[in-house]
Write a protein that holds these residues in place. Structure first.
Motif, PDB file in Angstrom:
ATOM      1  N   ALA A 156       1.118   4.092  -2.826  1.00  0.00           N
ATOM      2  CA  ALA A 156       0.874   5.360  -2.612  1.00  0.00           C
ATOM      3  C   ALA A 156       2.046   6.397  -2.997  1.00  0.00           C
ATOM      4  O   ALA A 156       1.656   7.368  -3.504  1.00  0.00           O
ATOM      5  CB  ALA A 156       0.610   5.518  -0.979  1.00  0.00           C
ATOM      6  N   SER A 157       3.121   5.649  -2.898  1.00  0.00           N
ATOM      7  CA  SER A 157       4.443   6.533  -3.241  1.00  0.00           C
ATOM      8  C   SER A 157       4.413   6.825  -4.906  1.00  0.00           C
ATOM      9  O   SER A 157       4.783   7.962  -5.124  1.00  0.00           O
ATOM     10  CB  SER A 157       5.637   5.987  -2.813  1.00  0.00           C
ATOM     11  OG  SER A 157       5.994   5.051  -3.368  1.00  0.00           O
ATOM     12  N   SER A 160       1.909   9.431  -5.828  1.00  0.00           N
ATOM     13  CA  SER A 160       2.437  10.586  -5.443  1.00  0.00           C
ATOM     14  C   SER A 160       3.080  11.271  -6.138  1.00  0.00           C
ATOM     15  O   SER A 160       3.114  12.430  -6.191  1.00  0.00           O
ATOM     16  CB  SER A 160       3.111  10.548  -3.810  1.00  0.00           C
ATOM     17  OG  SER A 160       2.154  10.003  -2.908  1.00  0.00           O
ATOM     18  N   SER A 218      -7.383  15.757   0.142  1.00  0.00           N
ATOM     19  CA  SER A 218      -7.272  14.324   1.087  1.00  0.00           C
ATOM     20  C   SER A 218      -8.445  14.151   2.178  1.00  0.00           C
ATOM     21  O   SER A 218      -8.883  13.085   2.202  1.00  0.00           O
ATOM     22  CB  SER A 218      -5.758  14.728   1.773  1.00  0.00           C
ATOM     23  OG  SER A 218      -4.810  14.865   0.839  1.00  0.00           O
ATOM     24  N   LEU A 274      -1.482  11.231  -0.174  1.00  0.00           N
ATOM     25  CA  LEU A 274      -1.610   9.850  -0.123  1.00  0.00           C
ATOM     26  C   LEU A 274      -0.732   8.914   0.405  1.00  0.00           C
ATOM     27  O   LEU A 274      -1.042   8.030   1.453  1.00  0.00           O
ATOM     28  CB  LEU A 274      -1.462   9.206  -1.849  1.00  0.00           C
ATOM     29  CG  LEU A 274      -2.675   9.500  -2.588  1.00  0.00           C
ATOM     30  CD1 LEU A 274      -2.121   9.275  -4.181  1.00  0.00           C
ATOM     31  CD2 LEU A 274      -3.893   9.024  -2.353  1.00  0.00           C
ATOM     32  N   MET A 275       0.440   9.518   0.803  1.00  0.00           N
ATOM     33  CA  MET A 275       1.270   8.594   1.683  1.00  0.00           C
ATOM     34  C   MET A 275       0.859   8.569   3.066  1.00  0.00           C
ATOM     35  O   MET A 275       0.867   8.020   3.840  1.00  0.00           O
ATOM     36  CB  MET A 275       2.898   9.124   1.529  1.00  0.00           C
ATOM     37  CG  MET A 275       3.476   8.677   0.183  1.00  0.00           C
ATOM     38  SD  MET A 275       3.945   7.102   0.265  1.00  0.00           S
ATOM     39  CE  MET A 275       5.375   7.107   1.014  1.00  0.00           C
ATOM     40  N   VAL A 294      -9.878   5.819   0.347  1.00  0.00           N
ATOM     41  CA  VAL A 294      -8.700   4.780   0.930  1.00  0.00           C
ATOM     42  C   VAL A 294      -9.269   3.840   1.992  1.00  0.00           C
ATOM     43  O   VAL A 294      -8.947   2.964   1.920  1.00  0.00           O
ATOM     44  CB  VAL A 294      -7.622   5.758   1.570  1.00  0.00           C
ATOM     45  CG1 VAL A 294      -6.755   4.957   2.553  1.00  0.00           C
ATOM     46  CG2 VAL A 294      -6.936   6.812   0.842  1.00  0.00           C
ATOM     47  N   VAL A 303      -2.440   6.743   3.651  1.00  0.00           N
ATOM     48  CA  VAL A 303      -2.344   5.377   3.913  1.00  0.00           C
ATOM     49  C   VAL A 303      -1.799   5.187   5.422  1.00  0.00           C
ATOM     50  O   VAL A 303      -2.081   4.424   5.919  1.00  0.00           O
ATOM     51  CB  VAL A 303      -1.161   4.864   2.835  1.00  0.00           C
ATOM     52  CG1 VAL A 303      -0.863   3.468   3.269  1.00  0.00           C
ATOM     53  CG2 VAL A 303      -2.321   5.012   1.443  1.00  0.00           C
ATOM     54  N   SER A 333       0.696  -1.306  -0.067  1.00  0.00           N
ATOM     55  CA  SER A 333       0.052   0.096   0.039  1.00  0.00           C
ATOM     56  C   SER A 333       0.909   1.121  -0.239  1.00  0.00           C
ATOM     57  O   SER A 333       0.599   2.305  -0.541  1.00  0.00           O
ATOM     58  CB  SER A 333      -1.084   0.022   1.100  1.00  0.00           C
ATOM     59  OG  SER A 333      -0.256   0.110   2.440  1.00  0.00           O
ATOM     60  N   PHE A 334       2.042   1.263   0.748  1.00  0.00           N
ATOM     61  CA  PHE A 334       2.731   2.185   0.736  1.00  0.00           C
ATOM     62  C   PHE A 334       3.533   2.670  -0.716  1.00  0.00           C
ATOM     63  O   PHE A 334       3.969   3.639  -1.072  1.00  0.00           O
ATOM     64  CB  PHE A 334       3.892   2.293   1.802  1.00  0.00           C
ATOM     65  CG  PHE A 334       3.288   2.672   3.155  1.00  0.00           C
ATOM     66  CD1 PHE A 334       2.677   3.844   3.488  1.00  0.00           C
ATOM     67  CD2 PHE A 334       3.379   1.893   4.230  1.00  0.00           C
ATOM     68  CE1 PHE A 334       2.132   4.203   4.598  1.00  0.00           C
ATOM     69  CE2 PHE A 334       2.710   2.238   5.557  1.00  0.00           C
ATOM     70  CZ  PHE A 334       2.443   3.272   5.689  1.00  0.00           C
TER      71      PHE A 334
END
Length: 160
Positions: free
Chosen positions: A24-25, A28, A145, A43-44, A152, A47, A20-21
């Protein structure tokens, strides 16, 4: 706040958290037109907040610090700037989770909003001191966000 009876093993949960990270990265830093990039959610951090709320025993200060360093590297900012802000988010989420007795969708959204706000306020306060420039970032990523937090939650809900 994590559920005691998880249907996922610890190893598979760590894999999902890591993946998931990574996703998200990638999202991003994905190139967007300037007008759309202004609306890109954080996003980071979103999450990170999800995992802090729902899997706090697996994600904590060390993870937040590492994610912050990765954000610093991805965004080409002063090393430690985002790391400090993400560690602050952990402290805020932990404080909120102790105060809120029941976890509903609304309280999770409130926790995420306060966590995102604390992250952005920290950056707005530190940027002028560290880079000798005025913080010219708009509040649009923060608002997008907060508004997109349910997405999310929807995408990762089965790992709560």
């Amino acid at each position: 706040m994590a559920h005691a009876h998880s249907e996922y093993s610890t190893d598979s949960l760590f894999s999902v958290i890591f993946l998931s990270f990574i996703i998200a990265s990638a999202l991003s830093v994905y190139p967007l037109s300037p007008s759309v990039a202004e609306l890109r959610p954080i996003l980071m951090v979103m999450v990170l907040i999800f995992w802090l709320i729902f899997q706090a025993r697996h994600v904590g200060l060390k993870t937040a610090f590492a994610i912050g360093i990765i954000i610093d590297l991805l965004m080409d900012s002063r090393l430690g700037l985002h790391a400090f802000a993400t560690v602050l988010v952990v402290l805020v989420i932990n404080l909120l989770s102790r105060q809120l007795k029941s976890l509903t969708m609304a309280t999770a959204w409130l926790m995420a909003a306060v966590g995102l706000l604390s992250y952005q306020l920290c950056l707005w306060l530190l940027l002028p001191m560290l880079q000798n420039t005025a913080a010219t970032q708009s509040a649009l990523p923060l608002l997008s966000s907060i508004i997109s937090w349910p997405i999310v939650l929807l995408l990762l809900r089965r790992f709560r």
